[in-house]
Design a protein around this motif. Structure first.
Motif, PDB file in Angstrom:
ATOM      1  N   GLU A  61       0.845  -1.202   0.000  1.00 27.23           N
ATOM      2  CA  GLU A  61       0.000   0.000   0.000  1.00 27.23           C
ATOM      3  C   GLU A  61       0.876   1.247   0.000  1.00 27.23           C
ATOM      4  N   ILE A  62       0.506   2.207  -0.816  1.00 26.11           N
ATOM      5  CA  ILE A  62       1.303   3.423  -0.980  1.00 26.11           C
ATOM      6  C   ILE A  62       0.732   4.520  -0.089  1.00 26.11           C
ATOM      7  N   LEU A  63       1.555   5.042   0.808  1.00 24.88           N
ATOM      8  CA  LEU A  63       1.138   6.067   1.746  1.00 24.88           C
ATOM      9  C   LEU A  63       2.088   7.255   1.667  1.00 24.88           C
ATOM     10  N   PHE A  64       1.564   8.436   1.974  1.00 24.54           N
ATOM     11  CA  PHE A  64       2.438   9.582   2.183  1.00 24.54           C
ATOM     12  C   PHE A  64       3.145   9.402   3.525  1.00 24.54           C
ATOM     13  N   SER A  65       4.153  10.202   3.778  1.00 32.71           N
ATOM     14  CA  SER A  65       4.818  10.166   5.079  1.00 32.71           C
ATOM     15  C   SER A  65       5.504  11.507   5.324  1.00 32.71           C
ATOM     16  N   SER A  66       5.864  11.732   6.565  1.00 33.68           N
ATOM     17  CA  SER A  66       6.601  12.922   6.964  1.00 33.68           C
ATOM     18  C   SER A  66       7.470  12.534   8.146  1.00 33.68           C
ATOM     19  N   ALA A  67       8.357  13.423   8.569  1.00 26.22           N
ATOM     20  CA  ALA A  67       9.183  13.140   9.747  1.00 26.22           C
ATOM     21  C   ALA A  67       8.290  12.894  10.954  1.00 26.22           C
ATOM     22  N   PHE A  68       7.194  13.661  11.053  1.00 28.35           N
ATOM     23  CA  PHE A  68       6.277  13.494  12.174  1.00 28.35           C
ATOM     24  C   PHE A  68       5.587  12.137  12.133  1.00 28.35           C
ATOM     25  N   SER A  69       5.040  11.756  10.982  1.00 22.81           N
ATOM     26  CA  SER A  69       4.311  10.487  10.900  1.00 22.81           C
ATOM     27  C   SER A  69       5.235   9.300  11.130  1.00 22.81           C
ATOM     28  N   ARG A  70       6.470   9.406  10.646  1.00 17.53           N
ATOM     29  CA  ARG A  70       7.426   8.307  10.872  1.00 17.53           C
ATOM     30  C   ARG A  70       7.777   8.181  12.346  1.00 17.53           C
ATOM     31  N   GLN A  71       7.839   9.303  13.052  1.00 16.92           N
ATOM     32  CA  GLN A  71       8.106   9.259  14.490  1.00 16.92           C
ATOM     33  C   GLN A  71       6.933   8.633  15.242  1.00 16.92           C
TER      34      GLN A  71
END
Length: 249
Positions: A61-71
């Motif tokens: 599944e393809i998702l967006f991500s950011s430094a915040f979401s990865r944390q």
């Protein structure tokens, strides 16, 4: 199938493309057949550089991500689908076909329960007023869904246009219809370490923290969101929640 067959580019267009005629989030899918290259790239419209890429895509599944979401993903030990079984309410055609349903305005005076819908779901509370026009005897409500006989968390999507979730605890165990999801806690050995109460889970689902995560990973939660995507949402233990609040304060 796409991952096995070639190169896939996904351009996120956002929710404005067809408004006001249609309230849908739109993407453009560009596919190039090439069985030697199984790749994907994810773009925001108007940006030349991809937000995410995978030269060996296997169909995940393809998702967006950011430094915040990865944390948040690193801190949270659980996903919503690991802690709760997620079920959907019966839709309008099913309600209309049910022989136990009454659709006359005399339902309240006859002592019947109103069938609730998305309009009855508010942030942190359930409005038990008759808004759908459908009624059922309390003893018959489990004909619609077996879990309507016990209190549990209810969740609405694309909530009131802000792109988040709306959750509440249905402590009266009413019957529901429409685009309302039901969270039924699983009792497994794996979940023994999960220590939030259902009321605390409601608070977390309504939190600005989760709304920010959803915005970073999914951009928005529309009415086309599905159970699989709900199951992917990270959910913390009590100690993990405290850590999350520290990094976002």
């Amino acid at each position: 199938f796409l991952a096995e067959s070639g190169q896939c580019e996904i351009i996120y267009m956002g929710p404005e493309v067809f408004r006001p005629e249609a309230d849908v989030t739109t993407v453009v899918l560009k596919f190039t057949k090439d069985e030697q290259k199984n790749t994907f790239e994810l773009y925001d419209y108007g940006h030349k550089s991809p937000l995410a890429a995978n030269p060996r895509w296997q169909g995940e599944e393809i998702l967006f991500s950011s430094a915040f979401s990865r944390q948040v993903d690193r801190i949270c030990s659980f996903r919503l689908g690991e802690v709760f079984q997620i079920r959907i309410s019966p839709r309008t055609p099913e309600i209309r076909r049910c022989p136990k349903i009454v659709s006359s305005p005399e339902g309240k005076s006859a002592g019947l329960l109103p069938v609730l819908n998305g309009k009855n779901l508010k942030i942190n509370r359930v409005c038990y007023e008759p808004l759908s026009g459908y009624w059922i005897r309390e003893k018959d409500k489990t004909v619609l869904r077996s879990f309507f006989d016990r209190p549990h968390i209810v969740v609405g999507l694309g909530f009131r246009g802000d792109g988040g979730l709306g959750a509440a605890y249905d402590d009266k165990a009413y019957p529901w219809m429409g685009d309302v999801y039901h969270l039924l806690r699983k009792r497994t050995l794996t979940n023994r370490r999960f220590d939030l109460t259902d009321q605390e889970v409601v608070q977390y689902l309504n939190s600005p923290l989760l709304k920010r995560y959803i915005k970073d990973v999914f951009r928005e939660v529309t009415y086309h969101f599905n159970i699989t995507q709900l199951e992917l949402l990270p959910i913390p233990t009590w100690e993990e929640w405290k850590r999350l609040e520290e990094i976002t304060s």
